[in-house]
Design an enzyme around this catalytic site. Structure first.
Site, short mmCIF file in Angstrom:
data_model
loop_
_atom_site.label_atom_id
_atom_site.label_comp_id
_atom_site.label_asym_id
_atom_site.label_seq_id
_atom_site.Cartn_x
_atom_site.Cartn_y
_atom_site.Cartn_z
CB SER A 151 -1.02 0.14 1.32
OG SER A 151 -1.67 1.30 1.34
CE1 TYR A 164 -4.90 -1.78 4.84
CE2 TYR A 164 -3.62 0.21 4.44
CZ TYR A 164 -4.48 -0.69 3.75
OH TYR A 164 -4.19 -1.28 2.52
#
Length: 259
Positions: A151, A164
């Protein structure tokens, strides 16, 4: 020889896009996830697309593959080992299963939310990579490729997203470790870092999301099919070629200097 690809988190979003693209490129694809209904939908979408291509209504590059599905929770180590133990070979593993947590400042993050994100995004990716790696070592011919969905958050954080962010930073270490240990065995590892592909997960970008300066801003998104095309291209490379990392994102999204 038909090539086999496993895509975790393949019931929707990027996982579905990746699975459909790999099947169109001729791979035998197995999608996994926790929800049978969405996995069936992915398999059905692939069958429809391949049937349309066979009748001249579409285009399939590299010959028609297919998509099958298996219900699998990647945090269940025993289930993961049984799943990969039942396969004859796997040429490509796409570690795509992942999740976020409710936005919260560090002091307000619930322990159960932290553990759920880390268990899914990191431990789940490791368990699948470990089982696939073992199969790649013993299959004939041995070798293969592991593609981890990282990501932009593997590089820079978003406000109120520490679980996250931490899990995706850890994916970088996992990918590098797999690449190093696989080097002698024809096993390569790649991390693809994706920013704002237009899926259900990024719909909130259109309403505006919190920025580091406290403002709320709409962010651009881009076609997730572009990500799927990159995955196919990497999957098709010979294992003598390594792609350690790739970043693809919507132009103009906050990235450089975001943190």
């Amino acid at each position: 020889m038909t090539r086999t690809a496993v895509v975790t988190g393949g019931g929707s979003g990027l996982g579905r896009e990746m699975a459909l693209a790999l099947a169109a490129a001729g791979f035998e694809v197995i999608v996994t996830g926790r929800t049978e209904r969405t996995l069936r939908e992915t398999a059905a979408a692939a069958a429809d697309a391949l049937a349309a291509a066979a009748t001249g209504e579409g285009r399939v590059a590299g010959g028609a593959g297919r998509v099958e599905y298996a219900v699998l929770d990647v945090v269940d180590g025993g289930a993961v080992r049984r799943f990969f133990g039942g396969l004859e070979r796997v040429d490509v593993l796409v570690n795509n299963a992942g999740m976020g947590a409710p936005a919260a400042a560090v002091q307000d993050v619930l322990e159960e939310d932290w553990r759920r994100v880390v268990d899914t995004n990191l431990t789940g990716a490791f368990l699948c990579a470990q089982a696939a790696f073992a199969l790649m070592l013993r299959q004939d011919p041995k070798g293969g490729r592991i593609i981890n969905n990282g990501s932009i958050s593997a590089h820079v954080p978003r406000p109120h997203g520490i679980a996250y962010t931490a899990s995706k930073h850890a994916i970088t270490g996992l990918t590098k470790g797999l690449e190093l240990e696989g080097r002698a065995h024809g096993i390569t590892a790649c991390q693809i870092d994706i920013g704002n592909a237009a899926t259900a997960m990024t719909e909130r970008m259109e309403q505006g999301v919190l920025q580091p300066d406290g403002s709320i801003a709409v962010e651009p998104t881009f076609d997730p099919g572009i990500v799927a095309d990159f995955v196919v291209r990497i999957a098709q490379l010979p294992t003598s070629v390594a792609v350690p990392s790739l970043t693809v994102m919507a132009a103009g999204m906050p990235y450089a200097g975001r943190g």
